[in-house]
Design an enzyme around this catalytic site. Structure first.
Site, mmCIF file in Angstrom:
data_model
loop_
_atom_site.group_PDB
_atom_site.id
_atom_site.type_symbol
_atom_site.label_atom_id
_atom_site.label_comp_id
_atom_site.label_asym_id
_atom_site.label_seq_id
_atom_site.Cartn_x
_atom_site.Cartn_y
_atom_site.Cartn_z
ATOM 1 N N ARG A 166 0.839 -1.216 0.000
ATOM 2 C CA ARG A 166 0.000 0.000 0.000
ATOM 3 C C ARG A 166 0.874 1.266 0.000
ATOM 4 N NH1 ARG A 166 -3.069 -3.771 -0.283
ATOM 5 N NH2 ARG A 166 -5.149 -3.929 0.564
ATOM 6 N N SER A 242 -10.615 -0.980 3.858
ATOM 7 C CA SER A 242 -9.787 -1.136 5.060
ATOM 8 C C SER A 242 -9.368 0.250 5.534
ATOM 9 C CB SER A 242 -8.521 -1.927 4.749
ATOM 10 O OG SER A 242 -8.826 -3.210 4.305
ATOM 11 N N GLU A 338 -4.672 3.420 6.603
ATOM 12 C CA GLU A 338 -4.372 3.304 5.178
ATOM 13 C C GLU A 338 -5.007 4.500 4.452
ATOM 14 O OE1 GLU A 338 -5.386 -0.535 3.143
ATOM 15 O OE2 GLU A 338 -6.352 0.773 1.702
HETATM 16 N N1 EPU Z 1 -10.127 -10.952 10.889
HETATM 17 C C1 EPU Z 1 -10.760 -11.072 12.094
HETATM 18 N N2 EPU Z 1 -11.766 -10.183 12.375
HETATM 19 C C2 EPU Z 1 -12.130 -9.205 11.522
HETATM 20 C C3 EPU Z 1 -11.446 -9.079 10.292
HETATM 21 C C4 EPU Z 1 -10.446 -9.970 9.984
HETATM 22 O O1 EPU Z 1 -10.464 -11.949 12.894
HETATM 23 O O2 EPU Z 1 -13.057 -8.467 11.857
HETATM 24 C C5 EPU Z 1 -9.085 -11.946 10.523
HETATM 25 C C6 EPU Z 1 -9.614 -12.919 9.476
HETATM 26 O O3 EPU Z 1 -10.269 -13.990 10.049
HETATM 27 C C7 EPU Z 1 -8.350 -13.353 8.771
HETATM 28 C C8 EPU Z 1 -7.484 -12.115 8.846
HETATM 29 O O4 EPU Z 1 -8.000 -11.309 9.909
HETATM 30 O O5 EPU Z 1 -7.716 -14.385 9.482
HETATM 31 C C9 EPU Z 1 -7.420 -11.337 7.551
HETATM 32 O O6 EPU Z 1 -8.729 -10.923 7.169
HETATM 33 P P1 EPU Z 1 -9.160 -10.671 5.629
HETATM 34 O O7 EPU Z 1 -8.770 -11.841 4.784
HETATM 35 O O8 EPU Z 1 -10.589 -10.257 5.660
HETATM 36 O O9 EPU Z 1 -8.234 -9.523 5.111
HETATM 37 P P2 EPU Z 1 -7.640 -8.216 5.807
HETATM 38 O O10 EPU Z 1 -6.209 -8.501 6.163
HETATM 39 O O11 EPU Z 1 -8.529 -7.762 6.896
HETATM 40 C C10 EPU Z 1 -6.681 -7.289 3.543
HETATM 41 C C11 EPU Z 1 -6.704 -6.007 2.757
HETATM 42 C C12 EPU Z 1 -8.034 -5.855 2.022
HETATM 43 C C13 EPU Z 1 -8.185 -7.022 1.074
HETATM 44 C C14 EPU Z 1 -8.140 -8.318 1.893
HETATM 45 C C15 EPU Z 1 -8.182 -9.542 1.016
HETATM 46 C C16 EPU Z 1 -5.294 -4.418 3.928
HETATM 47 C C17 EPU Z 1 -5.246 -3.177 4.763
HETATM 48 N N3 EPU Z 1 -6.511 -4.864 3.649
HETATM 49 O O12 EPU Z 1 -7.671 -7.195 4.569
HETATM 50 O O13 EPU Z 1 -7.950 -4.651 1.257
HETATM 51 O O14 EPU Z 1 -9.408 -6.952 0.355
HETATM 52 O O15 EPU Z 1 -6.906 -8.384 2.659
HETATM 53 O O16 EPU Z 1 -6.981 -9.666 0.327
HETATM 54 O O17 EPU Z 1 -4.245 -4.931 3.548
HETATM 55 C C18 EPU Z 1 -8.473 -2.327 1.323
HETATM 56 O O18 EPU Z 1 -7.255 -2.128 1.270
HETATM 57 O O19 EPU Z 1 -9.310 -1.385 1.352
HETATM 58 C C19 EPU Z 1 -8.955 -3.699 1.364
HETATM 59 C C20 EPU Z 1 -10.255 -4.002 1.510
#
Ligand code: EPU
Length: 343
Positions: A166, A242, A338
């Protein structure tokens, strides 16, 4: 060039914050942008400029006292087609997901996992958008820009863009200096699906889609469904995806967390560092689904802050600070937004 004075930005930011811009200028071509920059130089006009895309990664803390710029450069041109690769120049004002759809429809492959990310192509190249194991930088060859101080055209190779998670040079030392006008992509004629990121294979199985016969359109639609299930639609509930980045921490920091939370989710970065999902930490702090003022934490994904209706930028910022303080107190990690804050 269309310039509007005292222009509402409410429809121009996906948080739906009711801020206004002193001036709002939309240009259709590189020439028009250079003319605007030239006129400012001739008039010694040093009032602030803010270049926006789809407004999906912005938080307006108040009204903007300068000129907000927006690109309407929307051409998509194949510049070369050689062997397995097609080279395509895309205008910064093209909606990112329209570009992904266009590529999939043209059988140009690579962008499927980046389906339905909000925003426009220019901002995607500034922010290095990413999802489901792919990042914009994986497909960018170079970026065309205009220097907002001199009007000169400058091309940045992908190395010069210094992409990171990012992150890019346009968010660091060159922040605000250059406007991206076009992005040059290299896509493939062969479909090589990336399915390793958590959840994709399971989602395909649930839909009865066989990996061997998988098409790019099916992968795109599956990614779209996964996103829709987790992320709120900004036209229904204001948000900027995010809100925080996932922090990258020393392994020793993560091992300390593991003592209390043996099942803590994480991604390996390298031998010394681990990425910890901020959404998980926010949920552990009890914030998921909570509301402070008119700002809230989304029920299905704690990394997403939402406007519950009529929230100001300050209310979202207050919620951000309260969450940062709790995550730091519990995990010893300061999480960073972000989203770009615009004062
Ligand atoms: N998790 C939780 N609780 C929550 C949210 C997440 O326990 O409320 C845990 C999930 O269970 C999982 C881990 O955290 O084990 C990661 O969650 P998720 O796969 O939903 O992805 P993220 O890390 O929360 C990132 C990106 C998203 C992107 C997703 C999928 C960033 C800041 N965000 O989110 O990007 O869509 O991975 O690749 O890196 C964005 O940048 O706006 C965005 C939506």
């Amino acid at each position: 060039m269309k310039i509007t004075d005292n222009c509402s930005l409410k429809e121009r930011n996906t948080f739906g914050i009711a801020a206004t811009a002193r001036h709002f200028a939309e240009y259709d071509s590189v020439d028009e942008l250079q003319t605007l920059v030239g006129r400012r130089a001739a008039e010694d006009d040093a009032t602030p400029l803010l270049h926006i895309g789809g407004g999906s990664n912005l938080l307006f803390l108040g009204d903007y006292a300068g000129t907000v710029l927006h690109s309407q450069i929307r051409d998509i041109v194949v510049t070369a087609d050689e062997g397995d690769y097609v080279y395509v120049r895309v205008g910064a004002g093209v909606t990112w997901d329209d570009w992904v759809q266009y590529a999939v429809d043209s059988s140009w492959f690579g962008l499927e996992n980046l389906s339905l990310i909000p925003g426009e192509v220019g901002a995607a190249a500034v922010q290095n958008i990413g999802a489901y194991g792919a990042e914009a930088k994986d497909f960018i060859l170079f970026v065309d820009t205009v220097d907002l101080q001199t009007g000169a055209i400058r091309h940045f190779t992908v190395e010069e863009c210094r992409y990171g998670y990012r992150d890019s040079i346009f968010k660091q030392e060159l922040r605000g200096r250059y406007a991206v006008t076009h992005v040059h992509f290299r896509l493939s004629h062969s479909f090589r699906p990336r399915l390793d990121y958590g959840g994709i294979r399971r989602a395909l199985e649930e839909r009865g889609i066989d990996e061997v016969n998988l098409t790019a359109e099916q992968l795109r639609q599956t990614i779209i469904e996964i996103r829709r299930a987790k992320l709120p639609d900004p036209s229904e509930l204001g948000n900027a995806g995010s809100f925080f980045m996932n922090p990258i921490v020393d392994r020793s920091v993560f091992e300390r967390i593991q003592k209390t939370y043996p099942d803590a989710p994480h991604y390996e970065v390298d031998a010394d560092r681990v990425k910890v999902p901020a959404g998980w930490m926010i949920e552990q702090c009890g914030w998921k689904g909570k509301t402070l003022g008119r700002a809230g934490v989304y029920e299905k994904q704690a990394l997403v802050l939402v406007n519950r209706g009529g929230a100001t930028g300050k209310e979202i910022n207050d919620l951000c600070k309260a969450i940062q303080a709790d995550v730091e107190a519990r995990f010893g990690i300061l999480i960073h937004p972000e989203v770009n804050f615009i004062a």
